[in-house]
Design a protein around this motif. Structure first.
Motif, PDB file in Angstrom:
ATOM      1  N   CYS A 138      54.353  36.679  27.907  1.00  0.00           N
ATOM      2  CA  CYS A 138      54.498  38.120  27.636  1.00  0.00           C
ATOM      3  C   CYS A 138      54.623  38.938  28.911  1.00  0.00           C
ATOM      4  O   CYS A 138      55.113  40.071  28.892  1.00  0.00           O
ATOM      5  CB  CYS A 138      53.326  38.623  26.798  1.00  0.00           C
ATOM      6  N   GLY A 139      54.152  38.405  30.043  1.00  0.00           N
ATOM      7  CA  GLY A 139      54.290  39.115  31.321  1.00  0.00           C
ATOM      8  C   GLY A 139      53.221  40.155  31.592  1.00  0.00           C
ATOM      9  O   GLY A 139      53.239  40.811  32.639  1.00  0.00           O
ATOM     10  N   ALA A 140      52.268  40.325  30.662  1.00  0.00           N
ATOM     11  CA  ALA A 140      51.259  41.390  30.831  1.00  0.00           C
ATOM     12  C   ALA A 140      50.436  41.182  32.097  1.00  0.00           C
ATOM     13  O   ALA A 140      50.148  42.141  32.824  1.00  0.00           O
ATOM     14  CB  ALA A 140      50.349  41.436  29.607  1.00  0.00           C
ATOM     15  N   CYS A 141      50.061  39.945  32.391  1.00  0.00           N
ATOM     16  CA  CYS A 141      49.189  39.698  33.550  1.00  0.00           C
ATOM     17  C   CYS A 141      49.882  40.083  34.853  1.00  0.00           C
ATOM     18  O   CYS A 141      49.300  40.754  35.709  1.00  0.00           O
ATOM     19  CB  CYS A 141      48.714  38.252  33.569  1.00  0.00           C
ATOM     20  N   SER A 142      51.155  39.688  35.002  1.00  0.00           N
ATOM     21  CA  SER A 142      51.843  40.011  36.257  1.00  0.00           C
ATOM     22  C   SER A 142      52.121  41.506  36.337  1.00  0.00           C
ATOM     23  O   SER A 142      52.041  42.107  37.413  1.00  0.00           O
ATOM     24  CB  SER A 142      53.137  39.200  36.402  1.00  0.00           C
ATOM     25  N   TYR A 143      52.408  42.136  35.203  1.00  0.00           N
ATOM     26  CA  TYR A 143      52.697  43.570  35.191  1.00  0.00           C
ATOM     27  C   TYR A 143      51.459  44.381  35.590  1.00  0.00           C
ATOM     28  O   TYR A 143      51.558  45.386  36.293  1.00  0.00           O
ATOM     29  CB  TYR A 143      53.172  43.964  33.789  1.00  0.00           C
ATOM     30  N   VAL A 175      58.943  31.870  30.844  1.00  0.00           N
ATOM     31  CA  VAL A 175      58.293  32.238  32.098  1.00  0.00           C
ATOM     32  C   VAL A 175      56.777  32.178  31.944  1.00  0.00           C
ATOM     33  O   VAL A 175      56.225  32.595  30.934  1.00  0.00           O
ATOM     34  CB  VAL A 175      58.714  33.644  32.588  1.00  0.00           C
ATOM     35  N   VAL A 176      56.141  31.615  32.942  1.00  0.00           N
ATOM     36  CA  VAL A 176      54.665  31.542  32.965  1.00  0.00           C
ATOM     37  C   VAL A 176      54.199  32.083  34.324  1.00  0.00           C
ATOM     38  O   VAL A 176      54.964  32.082  35.295  1.00  0.00           O
ATOM     39  CB  VAL A 176      54.160  30.100  32.761  1.00  0.00           C
ATOM     40  N   PRO A 177      52.948  32.559  34.420  1.00  0.00           N
ATOM     41  CA  PRO A 177      52.502  33.158  35.679  1.00  0.00           C
ATOM     42  C   PRO A 177      52.202  32.121  36.763  1.00  0.00           C
ATOM     43  O   PRO A 177      51.775  31.003  36.475  1.00  0.00           O
ATOM     44  CB  PRO A 177      51.219  33.890  35.272  1.00  0.00           C
ATOM     45  N   SER A 178      52.450  32.557  37.990  1.00  0.00           N
ATOM     46  CA  SER A 178      52.077  31.752  39.153  1.00  0.00           C
ATOM     47  C   SER A 178      51.320  32.697  40.090  1.00  0.00           C
ATOM     48  O   SER A 178      51.846  33.747  40.483  1.00  0.00           O
ATOM     49  CB  SER A 178      53.347  31.211  39.819  1.00  0.00           C
ATOM     50  N   VAL A 179      50.084  32.348  40.441  1.00  0.00           N
ATOM     51  CA  VAL A 179      49.219  33.274  41.182  1.00  0.00           C
ATOM     52  C   VAL A 179      49.155  32.880  42.659  1.00  0.00           C
ATOM     53  O   VAL A 179      48.885  31.723  42.995  1.00  0.00           O
ATOM     54  CB  VAL A 179      47.789  33.273  40.574  1.00  0.00           C
ATOM     55  N   ASP A 180      49.417  33.866  43.516  1.00  0.00           N
ATOM     56  CA  ASP A 180      49.230  33.671  44.959  1.00  0.00           C
ATOM     57  C   ASP A 180      47.792  34.104  45.284  1.00  0.00           C
ATOM     58  O   ASP A 180      47.509  35.295  45.462  1.00  0.00           O
ATOM     59  CB  ASP A 180      50.257  34.526  45.709  1.00  0.00           C
ATOM     60  N   GLU A 181      46.904  33.137  45.338  1.00  0.00           N
ATOM     61  CA  GLU A 181      45.473  33.476  45.468  1.00  0.00           C
ATOM     62  C   GLU A 181      45.095  33.996  46.862  1.00  0.00           C
ATOM     63  O   GLU A 181      44.000  34.526  47.043  1.00  0.00           O
ATOM     64  CB  GLU A 181      44.603  32.268  45.099  1.00  0.00           C
ATOM     65  N   SER A 182      46.022  33.853  47.827  1.00  0.00           N
ATOM     66  CA  SER A 182      45.653  34.292  49.180  1.00  0.00           C
ATOM     67  C   SER A 182      45.394  35.802  49.235  1.00  0.00           C
ATOM     68  O   SER A 182      44.628  36.278  50.061  1.00  0.00           O
ATOM     69  CB  SER A 182      46.729  33.887  50.191  1.00  0.00           C
ATOM     70  N   ASN A 183      46.053  36.558  48.320  1.00  0.00           N
ATOM     71  CA  ASN A 183      45.826  38.011  48.308  1.00  0.00           C
ATOM     72  C   ASN A 183      45.121  38.478  47.034  1.00  0.00           C
ATOM     73  O   ASN A 183      45.117  39.671  46.725  1.00  0.00           O
ATOM     74  CB  ASN A 183      47.162  38.751  48.457  1.00  0.00           C
ATOM     75  N   CYS A 184      44.563  37.554  46.272  1.00  0.00           N
ATOM     76  CA  CYS A 184      43.882  37.892  45.005  1.00  0.00           C
ATOM     77  C   CYS A 184      42.459  38.376  45.305  1.00  0.00           C
ATOM     78  O   CYS A 184      41.769  37.824  46.173  1.00  0.00           O
ATOM     79  CB  CYS A 184      43.844  36.634  44.138  1.00  0.00           C
ATOM     80  N   ILE A 241      50.848  38.123  41.130  1.00  0.00           N
ATOM     81  CA  ILE A 241      51.285  37.170  40.096  1.00  0.00           C
ATOM     82  C   ILE A 241      52.803  37.250  39.971  1.00  0.00           C
ATOM     83  O   ILE A 241      53.365  38.302  39.670  1.00  0.00           O
ATOM     84  CB  ILE A 241      50.638  37.475  38.723  1.00  0.00           C
ATOM     85  N   SER A 242      53.442  36.148  40.237  1.00  0.00           N
ATOM     86  CA  SER A 242      54.898  36.090  40.031  1.00  0.00           C
ATOM     87  C   SER A 242      55.147  35.239  38.782  1.00  0.00           C
ATOM     88  O   SER A 242      54.213  34.676  38.207  1.00  0.00           O
ATOM     89  CB  SER A 242      55.584  35.481  41.252  1.00  0.00           C
ATOM     90  N   GLU A 243      56.397  35.163  38.376  1.00  0.00           N
ATOM     91  CA  GLU A 243      56.709  34.393  37.174  1.00  0.00           C
ATOM     92  C   GLU A 243      57.586  33.210  37.543  1.00  0.00           C
ATOM     93  O   GLU A 243      58.494  33.347  38.365  1.00  0.00           O
ATOM     94  CB  GLU A 243      57.401  35.291  36.144  1.00  0.00           C
ATOM     95  N   GLU A 244      57.307  32.075  36.950  1.00  0.00           N
ATOM     96  CA  GLU A 244      58.157  30.902  37.194  1.00  0.00           C
ATOM     97  C   GLU A 244      58.582  30.302  35.863  1.00  0.00           C
ATOM     98  O   GLU A 244      57.892  30.452  34.850  1.00  0.00           O
ATOM     99  CB  GLU A 244      57.422  29.868  38.062  1.00  0.00           C
TER     100      GLU A 244
END
Ligand code: SF4
Ligand code: SF4
Length: 289
Positions: free
Chosen positions: A101-106, A60-69, A113-116
């Motif tokens: 590791c999932g730290a960024c999305s957590y 799993v790697v992060p995927s960022v939805d920048e519209s709400n970042c 940040i979702s995971e894909e």
């Protein structure tokens, strides 16, 4: 019983030892060979297995939805691997560096940040004339081999089988991932200053992991006696010596396992197995006391 075959550097004869040991054991035992050298698996060249199944490996790697970042930068701060960066009003991800590791999305305060899943390799299995065979292949260009190695090891037989693991060269994370859980590690080296240097690093790694080890000295006859002296001083048994021999090199270059080209070597590999078994038994007895 799990026996790993490792070496501090590539090209010392690790594949020769792993394949010949597996072929020698198939008449007396159930045996499985796991090729965890996933960047360059080549046991299949010697065993020529019939591949009967495969499974993709992904992480799993992060995927960022920048519209709400809000571009707060928290994700980049917590990433220990520099796999995500915030530059002004942009979030950049570097999937090849990501350890999943999932730290960024957590820890993202906005939960954007979702995971894909991202495919990084494949595991294949099959059999070769009495040897169960599993190998991992890291996709070209990928850097993260531990997830592929972990997946290969998930296919290790848990029943009454001797499992032989062909470990990647070196002493870094992939090696640790591959040897973890082994009952014994054979360290293949050659009697040269380079061989000695890499052997000492490999021995340090095994000691750190608490895995007993012994040495297979390949291409004996070149170089000097420093490896033998080191092994004696450190009380590391040399369990098998294979001489420098152009006929052995010729067989290897043609993809013929040593014990098939020279069947007389089979006895030596069975003796090697008996020595390893005796050392494991001795260690188990000492641990029980
Ligand atoms: S932590 Fe979340 S909100 Fe902050 S910059 Fe990263 S993705 Fe955007
Ligand atoms: S999952 Fe972990 S390694 Fe990957 S980008 Fe996020 S924090 Fe970094």
């Amino acid at each position: 019983m799990i026996i790993s075959v490792a070496s501090g550097k590539g090209g010392t004869g690790k594949t020769l030892v792993a394949t010949s040991l597996a072929i020698s054991l198939r008449d007396i035992d159930r045996v499985q060979l796991l090729d965890c050298d996933v960047e360059e698996p080549n046991d299949h060249v010697f065993l020529k297995p019939e591949i009967t199944g495969s499974e993709a490996v992904s992480m799993v790697v992060p995927s960022v939805d920048e519209s709400n970042c809000t571009y707060c930068g928290k994700c980049a701060q917590v990433c220990a691997f520099n796999a995500i960066a915030v530059l002004g009003n942009h979030v950049l991800t570097f999937p090849q560096l990501c350890h999943g590791c999932g730290a960024c999305s957590y820890l993202c305060p906005e939960e954007v940040i979702s995971e894909e899943n991202r495919e990084t390799g494949v595991v294949e299995w099959g059999h070769s004339d009495g040897v169960d065979f599993v190998q991992g292949k890291l996709t070209v260009g990928e850097a993260m081999s531990p997830p592929v190695i972990r997946k290969v090891k998930e296919y290790a037989n848990n029943d009454d089988t001797t499992v032989i693991i062909d470990v990647p060269p070196g002493t870094s994370c992939p090696v640790v991932e591959a040897v973890k859980g082994s009952d014994f590690c054979l360290l293949v080296t050659e009697p040269t200053p380079f061989g000695l240097n890499d052997l000492t690093l490999a021995v340090d790694t095994m000691r750190e992991l608490g895995i007993p080890c012994g040495v297979v000295l390949n291409r004996a006859g070149v170089g000097d006696s420093q490896v033998e002296e080191y092994c004696e001083k450190e009380n590391i048994p040399i369990l098998l010596t294979i001489p420098l021999d152009t006929e052995i090199a010729r067989l290897y270059s043609r993809g013929i396992p040593l014990v098939e080209g020279f069947p007389q070597w089979k006895e030596s590999f069975l003796e090697l197995f008996d020595k390893v078994k005796a050392l494991i038994d001795e260690r188990n007895r000492n641990t029980e006391r």
